[in-house]
Structure formats: C-alpha cells, structure tokens
Design a protein around this motif. Sequence first.
Motif, PDB file in Angstrom:
ATOM      1  N   LYS A  15     -12.076   7.030  -4.363  1.00  5.53           N
ATOM      2  CA  LYS A  15     -11.280   7.947  -5.175  1.00  5.53           C
ATOM      3  C   LYS A  15     -10.070   7.223  -5.768  1.00  5.53           C
ATOM      4  O   LYS A  15      -9.697   7.458  -6.928  1.00  5.53           O
ATOM      5  CB  LYS A  15     -10.817   9.134  -4.331  1.00  5.53           C
ATOM      6  N   ALA A  16      -9.482   6.325  -4.993  1.00 10.68           N
ATOM      7  CA  ALA A  16      -8.349   5.547  -5.502  1.00 10.68           C
ATOM      8  C   ALA A  16      -8.761   4.701  -6.702  1.00 10.68           C
ATOM      9  O   ALA A  16      -8.021   4.589  -7.688  1.00 10.68           O
ATOM     10  CB  ALA A  16      -7.775   4.666  -4.388  1.00 10.68           C
ATOM     11  N   ARG A  17      -9.945   4.105  -6.634  1.00 13.11           N
ATOM     12  CA  ARG A  17     -10.439   3.340  -7.793  1.00 13.11           C
ATOM     13  C   ARG A  17     -10.593   4.258  -9.003  1.00 13.11           C
ATOM     14  O   ARG A  17     -10.234   3.887 -10.127  1.00 13.11           O
ATOM     15  CB  ARG A  17     -11.776   2.683  -7.466  1.00 13.11           C
ATOM     16  N   ASP A  18     -11.122   5.460  -8.788  1.00 15.70           N
ATOM     17  CA  ASP A  18     -11.282   6.404  -9.888  1.00 15.70           C
ATOM     18  C   ASP A  18      -9.945   6.740 -10.528  1.00 15.70           C
ATOM     19  O   ASP A  18      -9.875   7.012 -11.732  1.00 15.70           O
ATOM     20  CB  ASP A  18     -11.942   7.699  -9.398  1.00 15.70           C
ATOM     21  N   LEU A  19      -8.877   6.735  -9.729  1.00 15.48           N
ATOM     22  CA  LEU A  19      -7.557   7.120 -10.214  1.00 15.48           C
ATOM     23  C   LEU A  19      -6.730   5.947 -10.722  1.00 15.48           C
ATOM     24  O   LEU A  19      -5.577   6.130 -11.099  1.00 15.48           O
ATOM     25  CB  LEU A  19      -6.791   7.850  -9.103  1.00 15.48           C
ATOM     26  N   GLY A  20      -7.325   4.743 -10.717  1.00 12.09           N
ATOM     27  CA  GLY A  20      -6.625   3.621 -11.332  1.00 12.09           C
ATOM     28  C   GLY A  20      -6.352   2.424 -10.461  1.00 12.09           C
ATOM     29  O   GLY A  20      -5.744   1.448 -10.925  1.00 12.09           O
ATOM     30  N   ALA A  21      -6.768   2.437  -9.190  1.00 13.80           N
ATOM     31  CA  ALA A  21      -6.542   1.260  -8.340  1.00 13.80           C
ATOM     32  C   ALA A  21      -7.340   0.071  -8.859  1.00 13.80           C
ATOM     33  O   ALA A  21      -8.527   0.190  -9.158  1.00 13.80           O
ATOM     34  CB  ALA A  21      -6.924   1.564  -6.896  1.00 13.80           C
ATOM     35  N   ASP A  22      -6.680  -1.073  -8.958  1.00  9.91           N
ATOM     36  CA  ASP A  22      -7.347  -2.296  -9.403  1.00  9.91           C
ATOM     37  C   ASP A  22      -8.037  -3.008  -8.254  1.00  9.91           C
ATOM     38  O   ASP A  22      -9.067  -3.667  -8.448  1.00  9.91           O
ATOM     39  CB  ASP A  22      -6.319  -3.236 -10.041  1.00  9.91           C
ATOM     40  N   GLU A  23      -7.466  -2.885  -7.068  1.00  7.83           N
ATOM     41  CA  GLU A  23      -8.022  -3.506  -5.875  1.00  7.83           C
ATOM     42  C   GLU A  23      -7.890  -2.523  -4.715  1.00  7.83           C
ATOM     43  O   GLU A  23      -7.004  -1.647  -4.728  1.00  7.83           O
ATOM     44  CB  GLU A  23      -7.278  -4.798  -5.514  1.00  7.83           C
ATOM     45  N   VAL A  24      -8.757  -2.659  -3.718  1.00  6.18           N
ATOM     46  CA  VAL A  24      -8.669  -1.806  -2.530  1.00  6.18           C
ATOM     47  C   VAL A  24      -8.812  -2.662  -1.282  1.00  6.18           C
ATOM     48  O   VAL A  24      -9.460  -3.722  -1.307  1.00  6.18           O
ATOM     49  CB  VAL A  24      -9.734  -0.692  -2.531  1.00  6.18           C
ATOM     50  N   VAL A  25      -8.218  -2.184  -0.195  1.00  9.84           N
ATOM     51  CA  VAL A  25      -8.312  -2.835   1.110  1.00  9.84           C
ATOM     52  C   VAL A  25      -8.689  -1.781   2.139  1.00  9.84           C
ATOM     53  O   VAL A  25      -7.973  -0.780   2.299  1.00  9.84           O
ATOM     54  CB  VAL A  25      -6.982  -3.498   1.521  1.00  9.84           C
ATOM     55  N   LEU A  71      -2.922   9.083  -3.138  1.00  5.64           N
ATOM     56  CA  LEU A  71      -3.748   9.072  -4.346  1.00  5.64           C
ATOM     57  C   LEU A  71      -2.919   9.434  -5.575  1.00  5.64           C
ATOM     58  O   LEU A  71      -3.129   8.873  -6.658  1.00  5.64           O
ATOM     59  CB  LEU A  71      -4.916  10.034  -4.185  1.00  5.64           C
ATOM     60  N   SER A  72      -1.983  10.350  -5.421  1.00  4.22           N
ATOM     61  CA  SER A  72      -1.077  10.656  -6.530  1.00  4.22           C
ATOM     62  C   SER A  72      -0.281   9.416  -6.914  1.00  4.22           C
ATOM     63  O   SER A  72      -0.097   9.121  -8.103  1.00  4.22           O
ATOM     64  CB  SER A  72      -0.128  11.793  -6.133  1.00  4.22           C
ATOM     65  N   ALA A  73       0.192   8.667  -5.909  1.00  9.41           N
ATOM     66  CA  ALA A  73       0.961   7.449  -6.183  1.00  9.41           C
ATOM     67  C   ALA A  73       0.115   6.406  -6.908  1.00  9.41           C
ATOM     68  O   ALA A  73       0.601   5.713  -7.809  1.00  9.41           O
ATOM     69  CB  ALA A  73       1.507   6.884  -4.877  1.00  9.41           C
ATOM     70  N   VAL A  74      -1.148   6.287  -6.532  1.00  5.90           N
ATOM     71  CA  VAL A  74      -2.047   5.353  -7.228  1.00  5.90           C
ATOM     72  C   VAL A  74      -2.138   5.724  -8.705  1.00  5.90           C
ATOM     73  O   VAL A  74      -1.987   4.874  -9.598  1.00  5.90           O
ATOM     74  CB  VAL A  74      -3.449   5.378  -6.574  1.00  5.90           C
ATOM     75  N   CYS A 106      -4.165   6.765   1.575  1.00  2.00           N
ATOM     76  CA  CYS A 106      -4.671   7.416   0.358  1.00  2.00           C
ATOM     77  C   CYS A 106      -5.041   8.869   0.615  1.00  2.00           C
ATOM     78  O   CYS A 106      -6.146   9.327   0.309  1.00  2.00           O
ATOM     79  CB  CYS A 106      -5.868   6.641  -0.194  1.00  2.00           C
ATOM     80  N   GLY A 107      -4.105   9.598   1.204  1.00  2.00           N
ATOM     81  CA  GLY A 107      -4.203  11.045   1.229  1.00  2.00           C
ATOM     82  C   GLY A 107      -3.738  11.591  -0.115  1.00  2.00           C
ATOM     83  O   GLY A 107      -3.723  10.876  -1.130  1.00  2.00           O
ATOM     84  N   GLY A 108      -3.330  12.852  -0.128  1.00  2.00           N
ATOM     85  CA  GLY A 108      -2.932  13.465  -1.388  1.00  2.00           C
ATOM     86  C   GLY A 108      -1.771  12.779  -2.063  1.00  2.00           C
ATOM     87  O   GLY A 108      -1.796  12.504  -3.276  1.00  2.00           O
TER      88      GLY A 108
END
Length: 354
Positions: free
Chosen positions: A210-220, A185-188, A180-182
């Motif tokens: 930040k990934a959650r803020d951008l739309g990730a439903d789940e994180v690992v 995060l863009s891909a998310v 989840c670099g630039g």
Amino acid sequence: MRAAVLKEYGEPLEIEEVDEPQVTPDGAIVELEACGICRSDWHGWQGDWDWLGIQPQEGQILGHEPAGHVIATGENVTEVSEGDHVAVPFNIGDGTCIQCRTGHGNTCENVMPLGFVEQVQGAFAEEVHVPAANHNLVKLPDGVSSTDMAGLGCRFMTAFHGLAHRADVGAGDWVAVHGCGGVGLSAVHIADALGANVVAVDLMDDKLDKARDLGADEVVNAGEVDDVPESVKDLSAGSADVSVDALGIATTCQNSVLSLGTRGQHVQIGLTTSDEQGMVQLPTDAMVMQEIEFIGSLGMPPTQYDEIFRMVQTGKLNPSAVVSETVALDDVSDRLASMTDFETVGIPVIDQFA
C-alpha cells in the motif's frame, strides 16, 4: 442517539442509546456522516496514556476523526452555520489562550482531546458536540465526501503538519517513514506530494504494498533485515534527511533516529504504549555529534487546513486514497481488536451510525 461507549478496557464497546448532546452558547452540534477508527482510539480502549492525563474513563464515547454537517449552533457562534459541511480536529482548543490566538491551537494550553476526556465526548455516535466552534470547526470544500475527509480529524492532518510545517522537507530529500498504519501511510503520500523520495518501513508486506501505491520509492520489511537503519541508509543515498516515527514504540523511534545522517530531522508523531509510558532511550551522543534534530509534532492548527485543501483541489493530495474500508458503528470493536495485531491497512471509517 446510538453511541459506542467504553465500559471496560480491552472489552467490546457497548452500543447504547444515550442522550443527544445539547448545544452550548459557544458550541455546535455536528451530525456524523463519517468517523475514522484510529490507533489512538485503540490506545484509549486499552487504557493507555494515564501518564499523559488523558486516560478515558468508563462511560466515555470514543472517536476523534469526524466529519458531517452542522445541525445546531450556539448563540455566540458566527463562523459556521447550520448545514455547513465540516471536519473536527481531534485537539479541541479553547480558542482564547495565547497558543490559539497565535495560530498554534493544536497545542492549546487547555487542550481537550476529542473522545478521550469527559468534557468532550467522542464521535463514535450519531451526533457530537464541538465546544468553541468558531475556533475548532473546519469547513470542507465543496464536492468532497465526509468519508474521504474523515482522516483530516487526526491521521492525515497530523502527518501533513509534521512534514509540511514541523520538518524541513524539500524536493529530492529522502524521507523514511517507520510504521505504515494510517498516519504512516498518510505520511508516505504527503512526503511524495511534497517532492521527497520515500522509504517506507513496516513488518507487513500488505502495508508496504500500500505504501508503494501511495508513493514510496523503496520499502523495508523490518522483519526480514538484520539492521533497519542501515537498510534505510543503503536505499536512501547514504542516509535519510527526515525520518518519521509514525507508530510510537521504542524500536521505531530508535530506528528512525538512527536512519538519519548529519543534520537530519527526526519527527515524532506516534505516542507510546504502556510498555514505554512516554520514555524511550535515544543515542544522544550521536545526535549531538551529527546535530540531529528531534521534533515533536501534534495534530495541526485549524487555521492551516486550507493548505491541504489547495493541494487536494490540484490533485497533489488525495486523502481518500488512505481510506481502506467503510463499516457500521456496530463493527467498531472488531476493528479496534484487529489493531492489537496491526491487522488493519489504511484508515477504516464508520459511515453507518443509525
């Protein structure tokens, strides 16, 4: 003009006064208002990619995510004029080969990666020369800022091309993003905008937040689980339909492939480091048995930018959401150094050059 010049791999870039670029008959000069600082710049700064033939040499001006205004055009340039607000894709094409002429300029047979080879000095500078300007320059929509659009030179458009054009992402699909670099995060953000469910994978909680803020439903958090692919599968209804390696190390590439189910699609966006030198072991038997696709994706053809702009205009995409901070040209070496330990979140952008 002022520019940040590579003198020695891994050592701070030197801020120098260099000659202003001179316009060629087919080229244009862009006065820079913004330029992203990308992990690819870090690779060049480290001296990577000699195995690809694009290892920057001493005296190179790095920087390949620019946006600004055209201040001069050559006599053969008809598609842009002085004053136009433009972005510059990093994969500079010649505009004449079969790939460019058939809409695949990102894989130009004579591609010149901006800021990595002597023929195209980069955009860590007050001005940049763009060859084959009719082909390479992309006019930006009215009302957008150069800072918000800087990622369109590389990371944002690269992620968009990989998901929207190279892979077959559909509504409700599960997309895993490893790193989840630039670009990750863009891909998310893009996968979410395309209607997919997203699992983001990284080692750092601030990037996952930040990934959650951008739309990730789940994180690992890859450092807190025993088996990253199994964790992705558990969170994605059995397996990912599309999985992206947005970093380019052996671990993320292998984890991405192993996160997939039958007829899944792996999208390779990240380029490797000196540890791998372009070679990564893969579970080829499983890929055969499950008919898993391995898809390479490089940049995006300039002709396809309108797709991003239409989604920006309707509010589905917001490239500025991935921009993390703005800095001065003098700060570029500090930001590159922070990438060694993956400390940057999102896209840092230079917006002060003088």
